[in-house]
Design a protein around this motif. Structure first.
Motif, mmCIF file in Angstrom:
data_model
loop_
_atom_site.group_PDB
_atom_site.id
_atom_site.type_symbol
_atom_site.label_atom_id
_atom_site.label_comp_id
_atom_site.label_asym_id
_atom_site.label_seq_id
_atom_site.Cartn_x
_atom_site.Cartn_y
_atom_site.Cartn_z
ATOM 1 N N GLN A 19 0.532 -1.504 -0.185
ATOM 2 C CA GLN A 19 -0.182 0.197 0.392
ATOM 3 C C GLN A 19 0.691 1.058 0.153
ATOM 4 N N LEU A 20 0.280 2.377 -0.534
ATOM 5 C CA LEU A 20 0.935 3.931 -0.351
ATOM 6 C C LEU A 20 0.305 4.378 -0.420
ATOM 7 N N VAL A 21 0.356 5.424 0.352
ATOM 8 C CA VAL A 21 -0.416 6.720 0.131
ATOM 9 C C VAL A 21 0.128 7.822 0.625
ATOM 10 N N GLU A 22 -0.426 9.268 -0.355
ATOM 11 C CA GLU A 22 0.345 9.671 -0.965
ATOM 12 C C GLU A 22 -0.042 11.442 0.109
ATOM 13 N N SER A 23 0.587 12.162 0.609
ATOM 14 C CA SER A 23 -0.265 13.534 1.395
ATOM 15 C C SER A 23 0.671 14.368 1.086
ATOM 16 N N GLY A 24 0.065 15.639 1.494
ATOM 17 C CA GLY A 24 1.143 17.177 1.657
ATOM 18 C C GLY A 24 1.271 18.053 -0.406
ATOM 19 N N GLN B 241 -2.821 6.971 -4.197
ATOM 20 C CA GLN B 241 -4.408 7.398 -4.582
ATOM 21 C C GLN B 241 -4.400 8.836 -5.399
ATOM 22 N N GLY B 242 -3.056 9.247 -5.539
ATOM 23 C CA GLY B 242 -2.937 10.719 -5.804
ATOM 24 C C GLY B 242 -3.072 12.186 -4.683
ATOM 25 N N THR B 243 -2.140 12.714 -4.695
ATOM 26 C CA THR B 243 -2.193 13.775 -4.470
ATOM 27 C C THR B 243 -2.414 15.008 -5.080
ATOM 28 N N GLN B 244 -3.547 16.262 -4.803
ATOM 29 C CA GLN B 244 -3.337 17.527 -6.359
ATOM 30 C C GLN B 244 -2.948 18.464 -5.925
ATOM 31 N N VAL B 245 -2.121 19.199 -6.710
ATOM 32 C CA VAL B 245 -1.251 19.758 -6.384
ATOM 33 C C VAL B 245 -1.263 21.028 -7.577
#
Length: 125
Positions: free
Chosen positions: A3-8, A117-121
């Protein structure tokens, strides 16, 4: 299970900075490559950076070379993407990815089979 979880991610003005985090579980960060990718609306997924944990080497896309830096904290099982001097064209959803057995470094998304799941920049004034 990997599992991978992005944030920031977030909204930042041109010239600003963000640091993305990718927390991984289900495997040991020491061995396999972790890639960062991004996808803007209407565009294909683009490789941004990759950290080869086995070799300790990195690779960057030409578009981010000198502005982005990938690093890791093995104790936290986390990979970071420090993004400086952000430009509007950096606006995208950012993903981290890996594949068990992938040594890397590589920016080819076809070589990765586990994605966060991706994180929006968003870079905008």
């Amino acid at each position: 299970q990997v599992q991978l979880v992005e944030s920031g991610g977030g909204l930042v003005q041109p010239g600003g900075t963000l640091r993305l985090s990718c927390v991984v579980s289900g495997f040991t960060l020491n061995y396999w490559a972790i890639g960062w990718f991004r996808q803007a609306p209407g565009k294909e997924r683009e490789g941004v950076s990759c950290l080869s944990n086995a070799h300790g080497s990195t690779v960057y896309a030409d578009s981010v070379q000198g502005r982005f830096t990938v690093s890791r904290d093995v104790m936290k099982n986390t990979v970071y993407l420090q993004m400086n001097s952000l430009k509007p064209e950096d606006t995208a959803v950012y993903y981290c990815a890996t594949s068990l057995g992938l040594v890397g470094p590589t920016l080819n998304p076809l070589e990765y089979d586990s994605w966060g799941q991706g994180t929006q920049v968003t870079v905008s004034s």
